[in-house]
Design an enzyme around this catalytic site. Structure first.
Site, PDB file in Angstrom:
ATOM      1  N   TYR A 159      12.576 -36.194   1.130  1.00 45.31           N
ATOM      2  CA  TYR A 159      11.978 -36.427   2.449  1.00 45.31           C
ATOM      3  C   TYR A 159      10.959 -37.568   2.429  1.00 45.31           C
ATOM      4  CZ  TYR A 159       9.264 -35.809   6.688  1.00 45.31           C
ATOM      5  OH  TYR A 159       8.574 -36.054   7.865  1.00 45.31           O
ATOM      6  N   LYS A 163      11.242 -41.281   4.270  1.00 42.63           N
ATOM      7  CA  LYS A 163      10.279 -41.754   5.284  1.00 42.63           C
ATOM      8  C   LYS A 163       9.648 -43.069   4.835  1.00 42.63           C
ATOM      9  CE  LYS A 163       9.350 -39.851   8.665  1.00 42.63           C
ATOM     10  NZ  LYS A 163      10.044 -39.890   9.986  1.00 42.63           N
TER      11      LYS A 163
HETATM   12  N1  LIG Z   1       6.199 -31.947  11.826  1.00 43.51           N
HETATM   13  C1  LIG Z   1       5.274 -32.642  11.166  1.00 43.51           C
HETATM   14  O1  LIG Z   1       4.239 -32.096  10.724  1.00 43.51           O
HETATM   15  C2  LIG Z   1       5.452 -34.118  10.991  1.00 43.51           C
HETATM   16  C3  LIG Z   1       6.560 -34.803  11.452  1.00 43.51           C
HETATM   17  N2  LIG Z   1       6.663 -36.161  11.270  1.00 43.51           N
HETATM   18  C4  LIG Z   1       7.814 -36.921  11.783  1.00 43.51           C
HETATM   19  O2  LIG Z   1       7.865 -36.732  13.180  1.00 43.51           O
HETATM   20  C5  LIG Z   1       9.206 -36.809  13.633  1.00 43.51           C
HETATM   21  C6  LIG Z   1       9.505 -35.598  14.469  1.00 43.51           C
HETATM   22  O3  LIG Z   1       9.331 -34.444  13.666  1.00 43.51           O
HETATM   23  P1  LIG Z   1       9.345 -32.980  14.273  1.00 43.51           P
HETATM   24  O4  LIG Z   1       9.238 -33.062  15.739  1.00 43.51           O
HETATM   25  O5  LIG Z   1       8.386 -32.173  13.512  1.00 43.51           O
HETATM   26  O6  LIG Z   1      10.801 -32.509  13.842  1.00 43.51           O
HETATM   27  P2  LIG Z   1      11.924 -31.799  14.690  1.00 43.51           P
HETATM   28  O7  LIG Z   1      12.974 -31.377  13.737  1.00 43.51           O
HETATM   29  O8  LIG Z   1      11.355 -30.772  15.592  1.00 43.51           O
HETATM   30  O9  LIG Z   1      12.461 -32.976  15.604  1.00 43.51           O
HETATM   31  C7  LIG Z   1      13.354 -33.947  15.142  1.00 43.51           C
HETATM   32  C8  LIG Z   1      14.375 -34.194  16.224  1.00 43.51           C
HETATM   33  O10 LIG Z   1      15.295 -35.178  15.732  1.00 43.51           O
HETATM   34  C9  LIG Z   1      16.594 -34.752  16.072  1.00 43.51           C
HETATM   35  N3  LIG Z   1      17.558 -35.263  15.105  1.00 43.51           N
HETATM   36  C10 LIG Z   1      17.678 -34.913  13.818  1.00 43.51           C
HETATM   37  N4  LIG Z   1      18.712 -35.559  13.280  1.00 43.51           N
HETATM   38  C11 LIG Z   1      19.234 -36.346  14.243  1.00 43.51           C
HETATM   39  C12 LIG Z   1      20.312 -37.246  14.285  1.00 43.51           C
HETATM   40  N5  LIG Z   1      21.106 -37.457  13.232  1.00 43.51           N
HETATM   41  N6  LIG Z   1      20.560 -37.901  15.438  1.00 43.51           N
HETATM   42  C13 LIG Z   1      19.786 -37.678  16.535  1.00 43.51           C
HETATM   43  N7  LIG Z   1      18.773 -36.821  16.556  1.00 43.51           N
HETATM   44  C14 LIG Z   1      18.491 -36.160  15.415  1.00 43.51           C
HETATM   45  C15 LIG Z   1      16.552 -33.234  15.998  1.00 43.51           C
HETATM   46  O11 LIG Z   1      17.632 -32.669  16.743  1.00 43.51           O
HETATM   47  C16 LIG Z   1      15.198 -32.936  16.551  1.00 43.51           C
HETATM   48  O12 LIG Z   1      15.259 -32.729  17.937  1.00 43.51           O
HETATM   49  C17 LIG Z   1      10.070 -36.924  12.382  1.00 43.51           C
HETATM   50  O13 LIG Z   1      10.462 -38.267  12.223  1.00 43.51           O
HETATM   51  C18 LIG Z   1       9.150 -36.490  11.255  1.00 43.51           C
HETATM   52  O14 LIG Z   1       9.485 -37.133  10.044  1.00 43.51           O
HETATM   53  C19 LIG Z   1       5.664 -36.858  10.676  1.00 43.51           C
HETATM   54  C20 LIG Z   1       4.564 -36.230  10.207  1.00 43.51           C
HETATM   55  C21 LIG Z   1       4.354 -34.811  10.323  1.00 43.51           C
HETATM   56  C1  LIG Z   2       1.773 -20.493   0.439  1.00 40.11           C
HETATM   57  C2  LIG Z   2       2.469 -21.768   0.452  1.00 40.11           C
HETATM   58  C3  LIG Z   2       2.086 -22.563  -0.739  1.00 40.11           C
HETATM   59  C4  LIG Z   2       2.140 -22.515   1.725  1.00 40.11           C
HETATM   60  C5  LIG Z   2       3.290 -23.387   2.136  1.00 40.11           C
HETATM   61  C6  LIG Z   2       2.889 -24.252   3.279  1.00 40.11           C
HETATM   62  C7  LIG Z   2       3.902 -25.394   3.436  1.00 40.11           C
HETATM   63  C8  LIG Z   2       5.173 -24.844   4.002  1.00 40.11           C
HETATM   64  C9  LIG Z   2       3.285 -26.489   4.296  1.00 40.11           C
HETATM   65  C10 LIG Z   2       1.964 -26.984   3.675  1.00 40.11           C
HETATM   66  C11 LIG Z   2       1.840 -28.460   4.029  1.00 40.11           C
HETATM   67  C12 LIG Z   2       2.992 -28.732   4.968  1.00 40.11           C
HETATM   68  C13 LIG Z   2       3.497 -30.182   5.093  1.00 40.11           C
HETATM   69  C14 LIG Z   2       2.392 -31.126   5.497  1.00 40.11           C
HETATM   70  O1  LIG Z   2       1.738 -30.674   6.673  1.00 40.11           O
HETATM   71  C15 LIG Z   2       2.872 -32.537   5.670  1.00 40.11           C
HETATM   72  C16 LIG Z   2       4.180 -32.714   6.338  1.00 40.11           C
HETATM   73  C17 LIG Z   2       4.469 -33.907   6.905  1.00 40.11           C
HETATM   74  C18 LIG Z   2       5.734 -34.215   7.422  1.00 40.11           C
HETATM   75  O2  LIG Z   2       6.050 -35.364   7.730  1.00 40.11           O
HETATM   76  C19 LIG Z   2       6.756 -33.157   7.540  1.00 40.11           C
HETATM   77  C20 LIG Z   2       6.217 -31.774   7.359  1.00 40.11           C
HETATM   78  C21 LIG Z   2       5.235 -31.680   6.193  1.00 40.11           C
HETATM   79  C22 LIG Z   2       5.991 -32.030   4.905  1.00 40.11           C
HETATM   80  C23 LIG Z   2       4.638 -30.251   6.134  1.00 40.11           C
HETATM   81  C24 LIG Z   2       5.742 -29.213   5.770  1.00 40.11           C
HETATM   82  C25 LIG Z   2       5.204 -27.805   5.504  1.00 40.11           C
HETATM   83  C26 LIG Z   2       4.100 -27.798   4.453  1.00 40.11           C
HETATM   84  C27 LIG Z   2       4.659 -28.233   3.102  1.00 40.11           C
END
Ligand SMILES: NC(=O)C1=CN([C@@H]2O[C@H](COP(=O)(O)OP(=O)(O)OC[C@H]3O[C@@H](n4cnc5c(N)ncnc54)[C@H](O)[C@@H]3O)[C@@H](O)[C@H]2O)C=CC1
Ligand SMILES: CC(C)CCC[C@@H](C)[C@H]1CC[C@H]2[C@@H]3[C@H](O)CC4=CC(=O)CC[C@]4(C)[C@H]3CC[C@]12C
EC number: 1.1.1.-
Length: 369
Positions: A159, A163
């Site tokens: 992952y 990214k």
């Molecule tokens: N959730 C987090 O804590 C973080 C997320 N991100 C980034 O933010 C973005 C959004 O993440 P989330 O909303 O958490 O994930 P999510 O899984 O809820 O949303 C991702 C969306 O992309 C769509 N998707 C996946 N594969 C696809 C494909 N092949 N074609 C078209 N659509 C596709 C999914 O259907 C989903 O709706 C991602 O790029 C992720 O890497 C960055 C930092 C932290």
């Molecule tokens: C008891 C366990 C050790 C606790 C597990 C917690 C984990 C599942 C989550 C702790 C940190 C999270 C990640 C972090 O917030 C940074 C992230 C950034 C992204 O771009 C995608 C999600 C994630 C990797 C997030 C995923 C869950 C954790 C690893």
């Protein structure tokens, strides 16, 4: 988008617009982008909630498509002024293969860039991640760092590798001539761990706590700080960055920005308790209940079981060597770069973000019980 054409209505495309973050970006654009003329929402799985948006004043076009399919991306991008590319495969649990993660996150991003170049779209905002920086495999702390803080970024997990590569592609594409001869302007936003309405892992922790009679057990020392940011503020930062990219192309083009707000610096578990506590859960232990070596052992055991069981069943627990390392390594940001470059201020205070998230956990789990 020059001064004389301030009233021009713009076409925005949000990839991954039905995901956790994507939905907030879509709703934020509709609420806060006055120049929005058409909003295209591109996702592999379209959400039913999109239907209600179609009755509003802005044309909302739902496009079911796959970012790995270049022709589908090109068709969706054609005629768009701005692309917010948030689609991605977020998998740190081993649910998808490394090849699939690479295909979606890297090739998908390449397809978005090429579509912009071929069709003449000039503005691209990419949702990157703090994970492109760290935590690294050596567990070095990143304590309240900014975009210029030196850090040895070493990735092995698919992952963060994907990214980092995708972010590099986006930044490198800045300045490329798009159809019509004008330069592409790109930037990347790097959220830390996002929380808020729609955060599935938060809901999973809540359900687990309910199953355990209202108790959660501390696994990570309270002293390990883990950066978190509210989803509404991440969405707002995307909207602002997209809006300002043209006027501030020279400053913002090719730049990265951490996503930040007023959320407090806490450990992953203590931060979750800000929401789960008011929902009735208690975190047991001022210190981790299990010694760290045992967690390392259990995480390794989970990884081994995942590998052994893969031919039969998908075993993908939350705890694995990678998630343990991320949760157990201090990684927090402190920066004002987005404020200086494009005037970002969080739209939601910490109190608002907290209240909204608590209400969501209560409602989401209430209906699921
Ligand atoms: N959730 C987090 O804590 C973080 C997320 N991100 C980034 O933010 C973005 C959004 O993440 P989330 O909303 O958490 O994930 P999510 O899984 O809820 O949303 C991702 C969306 O992309 C769509 N998707 C996946 N594969 C696809 C494909 N092949 N074609 C078209 N659509 C596709 C999914 O259907 C989903 O709706 C991602 O790029 C992720 O890497 C960055 C930092 C932290
Ligand atoms: C008891 C366990 C050790 C606790 C597990 C917690 C984990 C599942 C989550 C702790 C940190 C999270 C990640 C972090 O917030 C940074 C992230 C950034 C992204 O771009 C995608 C999600 C994630 C990797 C997030 C995923 C869950 C954790 C690893």
């Amino acid at each position: 988008m020059a001064d004389s054409a301030q009233a021009q209505k713009l076409v925005y495309l949000v990839t991954g617009g039905c995901g956790f973050l994507g939905e907030h970006v879509v709703r934020m654009l509709l609420q806060r982008e006055p120049r929005l003329g058409e909003l295209r929402v591109f996702d592999r799985h379209l959400g039913p909630w999109l239907e209600e948006l179609k009755t509003g004043p802005v044309r909302v076009t739902a496009i079911q498509g796959d970012v790995t399919q270049a022709h589908e991306v090109a068709a969706a991008v054609a005629g768009a002024h701005v692309v917010i590319h948030t689609a991605g495969l977020v998998d740190v649990f081993g649910r998808a293969s490394p090849e699939t993660i690479h295909e979606v996150n890297v090739q998908g991003t390449r397809n978005v860039i090429e579509a912009c170049v071929q069709t003449g779209t000039r503005f691209l905002v990419y949702t990157s991640s703090m994970e492109v920086v760290g935590p690294n495999t050596k567990g070095h702390p990143f304590y309240r760092g900014n975009e210029d803080t030196p850090y040895e970024a070493v990735h092995r997990h698919p992952y963060p590798c994907s990214k980092a590569l995708a972010e590099w592609l986006v930044l490198e594409a800045n300045g490329r001539k798009v159809r019509g001869g004008l330069p592409l302007v790109t930037c990347a936003l790097r959220p830390t761990g996002i929380y808020g309405e729609g955060h599935q892992i938060m809901r999973d922790f809540y359900r687990q706590g309910l199953r355990l009679g209202g108790w959660l057990f501390r696994a990570i020392p309270a002293s390990v700080e883990h950066g978190r940011v509210y989803v509404g503020n991440v969405a707002w930062m995307h909207v602002l960055a997209a809006r300002e990219l043209e006027q501030r192309a020279a400053l913002m083009g090719g730049q990265v920005y951490f996503c930040y707000d007023g959320s407090p610096y806490k450990s992953y578990e203590d931060f979750n308790m800000e929401f789960l506590g008011p929902c009735g859960l208690r975190l047991v232990g001022a210190r981790p209940l299990l010694p760290y070596w045992l967690l390392v052992f259990l995480a390794a055991l989970n990884a081994l079981l995942q590998w052994l069981l893969r031919p039969l069943v998908l075993y993908a627990p939350l705890l694995n060597p990678y998630t343990l390392a991320v949760a157990n390594t201090t990684f927090t940001v402190s920066t004002d770069k987005a404020q200086r470059h494009f005037g970002y201020e969080p739209l939601f205070s910490w109190e608002d973000s907290r209240t909204r998230t608590i209400l969501w956990v209560q409602a989401a789990t209430g209906s699921a019980q």
